[in-house]
Design a protein around this motif. Structure first.
Motif, PDB file in Angstrom:
ATOM      1  N   ALA A  15      18.590  34.245  28.573  1.00  0.00           N
ATOM      2  CA  ALA A  15      19.140  35.213  29.513  1.00  0.00           C
ATOM      3  C   ALA A  15      20.440  35.756  28.923  1.00  0.00           C
ATOM      4  N   PRO A  16      20.727  37.040  29.117  1.00  0.00           N
ATOM      5  CA  PRO A  16      21.970  37.611  28.572  1.00  0.00           C
ATOM      6  C   PRO A  16      23.218  36.833  28.998  1.00  0.00           C
ATOM      7  N   GLU A  17      23.206  36.273  30.182  1.00  0.00           N
ATOM      8  CA  GLU A  17      24.371  35.522  30.660  1.00  0.00           C
ATOM      9  C   GLU A  17      24.630  34.283  29.813  1.00  0.00           C
ATOM     10  N   ASN A  18      23.595  33.777  29.135  1.00  0.00           N
ATOM     11  CA  ASN A  18      23.728  32.538  28.366  1.00  0.00           C
ATOM     12  C   ASN A  18      23.942  32.772  26.872  1.00  0.00           C
ATOM     13  N   LEU A  19      23.862  34.013  26.431  1.00  0.00           N
ATOM     14  CA  LEU A  19      24.023  34.314  25.011  1.00  0.00           C
ATOM     15  C   LEU A  19      25.494  34.263  24.601  1.00  0.00           C
ATOM     16  N   PRO A  20      25.775  33.886  23.360  1.00  0.00           N
ATOM     17  CA  PRO A  20      27.153  33.919  22.867  1.00  0.00           C
ATOM     18  C   PRO A  20      27.682  35.363  22.846  1.00  0.00           C
ATOM     19  N   ILE A  21      28.982  35.500  23.002  1.00  0.00           N
ATOM     20  CA  ILE A  21      29.609  36.825  23.025  1.00  0.00           C
ATOM     21  C   ILE A  21      29.305  37.594  21.743  1.00  0.00           C
ATOM     22  N   ALA A  22      29.311  36.926  20.602  1.00  0.00           N
ATOM     23  CA  ALA A  22      29.049  37.602  19.327  1.00  0.00           C
ATOM     24  C   ALA A  22      27.655  38.231  19.305  1.00  0.00           C
ATOM     25  N   VAL A  23      26.684  37.565  19.907  1.00  0.00           N
ATOM     26  CA  VAL A  23      25.320  38.098  19.960  1.00  0.00           C
ATOM     27  C   VAL A  23      25.273  39.326  20.867  1.00  0.00           C
ATOM     28  N   LEU A  24      25.946  39.262  22.005  1.00  0.00           N
ATOM     29  CA  LEU A  24      25.984  40.402  22.916  1.00  0.00           C
ATOM     30  C   LEU A  24      26.644  41.617  22.261  1.00  0.00           C
ATOM     31  N   VAL A  25      27.753  41.387  21.559  1.00  0.00           N
ATOM     32  CA  VAL A  25      28.451  42.478  20.876  1.00  0.00           C
ATOM     33  C   VAL A  25      27.561  43.076  19.789  1.00  0.00           C
ATOM     34  N   ALA A  26      26.859  42.239  19.039  1.00  0.00           N
ATOM     35  CA  ALA A  26      25.963  42.740  17.993  1.00  0.00           C
ATOM     36  C   ALA A  26      24.851  43.586  18.599  1.00  0.00           C
ATOM     37  N   GLU A  27      24.320  43.187  19.734  1.00  0.00           N
ATOM     38  CA  GLU A  27      23.258  43.953  20.390  1.00  0.00           C
ATOM     39  C   GLU A  27      23.777  45.293  20.912  1.00  0.00           C
ATOM     40  N   ILE A  28      24.976  45.301  21.455  1.00  0.00           N
ATOM     41  CA  ILE A  28      25.577  46.567  21.897  1.00  0.00           C
ATOM     42  C   ILE A  28      25.742  47.509  20.713  1.00  0.00           C
ATOM     43  N   ASN A  29      26.194  46.979  19.578  1.00  0.00           N
ATOM     44  CA  ASN A  29      26.355  47.812  18.384  1.00  0.00           C
ATOM     45  C   ASN A  29      25.017  48.353  17.898  1.00  0.00           C
ATOM     46  N   ARG A  30      23.968  47.541  17.961  1.00  0.00           N
ATOM     47  CA  ARG A  30      22.633  48.031  17.574  1.00  0.00           C
ATOM     48  C   ARG A  30      22.178  49.153  18.505  1.00  0.00           C
ATOM     49  N   ASN A  31      22.431  48.988  19.791  1.00  0.00           N
ATOM     50  CA  ASN A  31      22.064  50.035  20.747  1.00  0.00           C
ATOM     51  C   ASN A  31      22.857  51.314  20.494  1.00  0.00           C
ATOM     52  N   LEU A  32      24.134  51.185  20.154  1.00  0.00           N
ATOM     53  CA  LEU A  32      24.942  52.362  19.821  1.00  0.00           C
ATOM     54  C   LEU A  32      24.376  53.087  18.603  1.00  0.00           C
ATOM     55  N   GLU A  33      23.935  52.329  17.605  1.00  0.00           N
ATOM     56  CA  GLU A  33      23.342  52.929  16.406  1.00  0.00           C
ATOM     57  C   GLU A  33      22.055  53.677  16.738  1.00  0.00           C
ATOM     58  N   VAL A  34      21.220  53.094  17.589  1.00  0.00           N
ATOM     59  CA  VAL A  34      19.969  53.744  17.985  1.00  0.00           C
ATOM     60  C   VAL A  34      20.265  55.052  18.717  1.00  0.00           C
ATOM     61  N   LEU A  35      21.209  55.016  19.642  1.00  0.00           N
ATOM     62  CA  LEU A  35      21.570  56.229  20.367  1.00  0.00           C
ATOM     63  C   LEU A  35      22.111  57.298  19.417  1.00  0.00           C
ATOM     64  N   LYS A  36      22.951  56.877  18.456  1.00  0.00           N
ATOM     65  CA  LYS A  36      23.521  57.834  17.509  1.00  0.00           C
ATOM     66  C   LYS A  36      22.422  58.469  16.650  1.00  0.00           C
ATOM     67  N   LYS A  37      21.442  57.666  16.214  1.00  0.00           N
ATOM     68  CA  LYS A  37      20.327  58.199  15.431  1.00  0.00           C
ATOM     69  C   LYS A  37      19.508  59.201  16.234  1.00  0.00           C
ATOM     70  N   ARG A  38      19.454  59.015  17.547  1.00  0.00           N
ATOM     71  CA  ARG A  38      18.726  59.939  18.419  1.00  0.00           C
ATOM     72  C   ARG A  38      19.567  61.153  18.804  1.00  0.00           C
ATOM     73  N   GLY A  39      20.814  61.174  18.343  1.00  0.00           N
ATOM     74  CA  GLY A  39      21.677  62.308  18.635  1.00  0.00           C
ATOM     75  C   GLY A  39      22.352  62.241  19.988  1.00  0.00           C
ATOM     76  N   ILE A  40      22.485  61.036  20.541  1.00  0.00           N
ATOM     77  CA  ILE A  40      23.103  60.860  21.848  1.00  0.00           C
ATOM     78  C   ILE A  40      24.419  60.096  21.681  1.00  0.00           C
ATOM     79  N   PRO A  41      25.542  60.785  21.751  1.00  0.00           N
ATOM     80  CA  PRO A  41      26.826  60.089  21.638  1.00  0.00           C
ATOM     81  C   PRO A  41      27.176  59.359  22.934  1.00  0.00           C
ATOM     82  N   VAL A  42      27.986  58.315  22.831  1.00  0.00           N
ATOM     83  CA  VAL A  42      28.473  57.571  23.988  1.00  0.00           C
ATOM     84  C   VAL A  42      29.960  57.884  24.112  1.00  0.00           C
ATOM     85  N   TRP A  43      30.348  58.414  25.262  1.00  0.00           N
ATOM     86  CA  TRP A  43      31.716  58.870  25.464  1.00  0.00           C
ATOM     87  C   TRP A  43      32.523  57.892  26.288  1.00  0.00           C
TER      88      TRP A  43
END
Length: 73
Positions: A15-43
């Motif tokens: 469950a996300p609540e049980n994951l280490p903070i480093a894993v959560l941060v890495a997943e957020i960064n991966r999601n940011l990369e996917v959005l950027k590749k799709r041309g969707i910036p996060v403001w």
């Protein structure tokens, strides 16, 4: 796979609540990369001209890197 095996496999998912903070941060960064590749910036919500680029951990605290872009609001 029977129901009992399927239930046991589902229970092993982290469950996300049980994951280490480093894993959560890495997943957020991966999601940011996917959005950027799709041309969707996060403001930045508060400073509308700042685009979010990355999240990092420094000294046990989570920080985000955002750069101001030349856009019209």
């Amino acid at each position: 796979m029977n129901r009992k095996q399927a239930g046991a496999a589902a229970g092993k998912k982290a469950a996300p609540e049980n994951l280490p903070i480093a894993v959560l941060v890495a997943e957020i960064n991966r999601n940011l990369e996917v959005l950027k590749k799709r041309g969707i910036p996060v403001w930045d919500w508060d400073q509308k001209k700042r685009e979010l680029h990355r999240i990092r951990i420094f000294g046990g605290k989570v920080y985000f890197l955002a750069a101001e872009q030349d856009i019209k609001i």
